[in-house]
Design a protein around this motif. Structure first.
Motif, PDB file in Angstrom:
ATOM      1  N   ARG A  82      -8.128   2.925   3.652  1.00 35.93           N
ATOM      2  CA  ARG A  82      -7.964   1.609   3.017  1.00 35.93           C
ATOM      3  C   ARG A  82      -7.353   0.573   3.953  1.00 35.93           C
ATOM      4  NH1 ARG A  82      -7.334   1.281  -2.676  1.00 35.93           N
ATOM      5  NH2 ARG A  82      -5.796  -0.348  -2.317  1.00 35.93           N
ATOM      6  N   TYR A 128      -6.664  -5.829  -7.415  1.00 37.27           N
ATOM      7  CA  TYR A 128      -6.043  -6.876  -6.591  1.00 37.27           C
ATOM      8  C   TYR A 128      -6.919  -8.123  -6.605  1.00 37.27           C
ATOM      9  CZ  TYR A 128      -8.733  -4.325  -2.925  1.00 37.27           C
ATOM     10  OH  TYR A 128      -9.692  -3.678  -2.209  1.00 37.27           O
ATOM     11  N   ALA A 177     -10.462  -3.293  -6.109  1.00 35.67           N
ATOM     12  CA  ALA A 177     -11.687  -2.654  -5.689  1.00 35.67           C
ATOM     13  C   ALA A 177     -11.744  -1.290  -6.353  1.00 35.67           C
ATOM     14  CB  ALA A 177     -11.707  -2.457  -4.180  1.00 35.67           C
ATOM     15  N   GLU A 222       0.839  -1.209   0.000  1.00 35.20           N
ATOM     16  CA  GLU A 222       0.000   0.000   0.000  1.00 35.20           C
ATOM     17  C   GLU A 222       0.877   1.264   0.000  1.00 35.20           C
ATOM     18  OE1 GLU A 222      -3.458   0.827   0.403  1.00 35.20           O
ATOM     19  OE2 GLU A 222      -3.992  -1.198  -0.173  1.00 35.20           O
TER      20      GLU A 222
HETATM   21  N1  GLY Z   1      -7.609  -2.225   1.494  1.00 34.68           N
HETATM   22  C1  GLY Z   1      -7.817  -2.092   0.115  1.00 34.68           C
HETATM   23  C2  GLY Z   1      -8.963  -1.272  -0.261  1.00 34.68           C
HETATM   24  O1  GLY Z   1      -9.525  -0.564   0.573  1.00 34.68           O
HETATM   25  O2  GLY Z   1      -9.324  -1.297  -1.406  1.00 34.68           O
END
Ligand code: GLY
Length: 414
Positions: free
Chosen positions: A372, A289, A302, A90
């Motif tokens: 996220r 992803y 997403a 990330e």
């Molecule tokens: N943790 C990945 C997202 O929020 O898309």
């Protein structure tokens, strides 16, 4: 927290989650009505992953804690997450968060043993490593330009022939890929419930269905909360209510804004005869992803839609995600489509969560706005909040940059 959209990300196909639901006993823990004055040393508002991780940490230190949730444990944003512990993948809005992500991922691996000793619950935590693939040398260069050098430490470069040997299910035209062996993933609903259940086993009270929560503040000091069931006094309140945190704080004159960023996801499953084409580790590409989960499903995400907090899933999103995912993993074209859903991430104006004391009101703490990375940062957030309740300052812990009071210093207006 926002309620989940289409689909039941884990529960439908993971029988163990249903068992966990029965084991939760959280609703029976909730009194129908509070008679007289009820007191708890610390109240956590919000039964998502962050609130439950805080309750877990406090209970494991022998602190008296009550967690209140307006709907059900993991009923909102936490249930919509992919569950990636993507510390090496990330992008983070502050270097402290990058280090915290790494620490939190490792802490979660340690907590897993504690959780399974307490509850026998399987949270689907696996360290299978992530692949970040590139179409071309130019894509690789752009990626390197965006990332700082420190993020390269946890990864190995695989050229095309190595990629073809190691991950035969990945597009054979792939130029090359970074392999990040420490990256992990978890079933987010299972983890959230397991935190809550473990906290209960250590003496915490977990109350679901507690509506109309408002903070009770007097002479700039937290006195407790009021709810539809009655009043509860306390010494500390931790607001870990995701997008609703903003509103709770606003009611007592604290300005800690957050805004929604909707994300849509889909789940697929590979039929038995296609399992050779099923990815066995997460693909974390620039455009999508693809996360193989412990329950046998593969989750693909997403979208990122700032300002949207509805839970609809557009055909366009499904098409786009499937298109991007099946480029990287061509076998996805033969997989069975299971469902799609949407969740709403709570973001903050500077991309940094609010974690720590709210200086204007004694006894009030914030722990929301993880955007996220709520699942990833849950464990470390629990530890930090517990450290603060034991008297450590944000300076001592090294997280002044996350302090809610930064908003006062910047004069943020609602
Ligand atoms: N943790 C990945 C997202 O929020 O898309």
């Amino acid at each position: 927290m926002e309620q989940r959209g289409m689909g039941q990300p884990e529960g439908v196909t993971a029988p163990s989650c249903d068992q966990h639901r029965l084991m939760m006993m959280s609703t029976s823990d909730t009194p129908t009505e509070l008679r007289g004055v009820f007191h708890a040393e610390t109240i956590v508002v919000g039964g998502g992953i962050v609130g439950c991780a805080i309750a877990f940490e406090l209970a494991s230190r022998g602190q008296e804690v009550l967690l209140v949730e307006q709907s059900e444990i993991a009923g909102g944003t936490s249930s919509a997450a992919a569950g990636m512990l993507a510390a090496d993948s990330e992008d983070f809005a502050h270097p402290i968060l990058a280090q915290a992500a790494y620490d939190s991922r490792e802490l979660l691996h340690k907590q897993k043993d504690q959780i399974s000793a307490l509850t026998d619950m399987d949270v689907g935590l696996r360290r299978s490593g992530f692949i970040t693939p590139f179409r071309s040398y130019s894509d690789l260069s752009q990626y390197k330009d965006k990332r700082n050098a420190s993020s390269d430490s946890g990864q190995h470069w695989w050229d095309r022939s190595k990629v073809q040997r190691e991950v035969a299910w990945l597009n054979r035209e792939t130029y090359g890929a970074y392999y990040k062996p420490l990256e992990s993933e978890v079933l987010p609903v299972s983890l959230t419930r397991a935190y809550a259940r473990s906290a209960q086993m250590m003496g915490a009270r977990i109350w679901e269905g507690v509506q109309d929560v408002r903070l009770l503040v007097n002479n700039d000091r937290v006195r407790g909360i009021t709810t539809a069931k009655g009043e509860i006094t306390c010494k500390h309140v931790i607001v870990a209510a995701g997008l609703q945190g903003d509103l709770l704080m606003h009611q007592v004159g604290v300005t800690l804004p957050s805004s929604p960023v909707k994300g849509e996801m889909i789940a697929i499953r590979f039929p038995a005869e296609q399992t050779a084409y099923r990815p066995d580790r997460t693909v974390y590409a620039e455009d999508v992803y693809i996360v193989p989960k412990a329950n046998g499903e593969v989750w693909i995400g997403a979208t990122s839609l700032p300002g949207r907090k509805d839970h609809s899933v557009s055909a366009n999103c499904v098409q786009r995600l499937l298109g991007a995912a099946s480029y990287w993993v061509p076998g996805i074209k033969e997989a069975d489509f299971l469902r799609a859903w949407a969740g709403v991430r709570p973001s903050t104006p500077d991309g940094i969560p609010y974690i720590g004391r709210c200086g204007q009101i004694t006894g009030l703490y914030a722990a929301y706005g993880h955007f996220r990375n709520g699942i990833l940062l849950s464990a470390i957030t629990g530890r930090w909040i517990a450290d603060m309740l034991e008297g450590k300052s944000a300076e001592e812990i090294g997280i002044e940059a996350l302090s809610p009071d930064r908003m006062n210093r910047r004069g943020v207006m609602l």
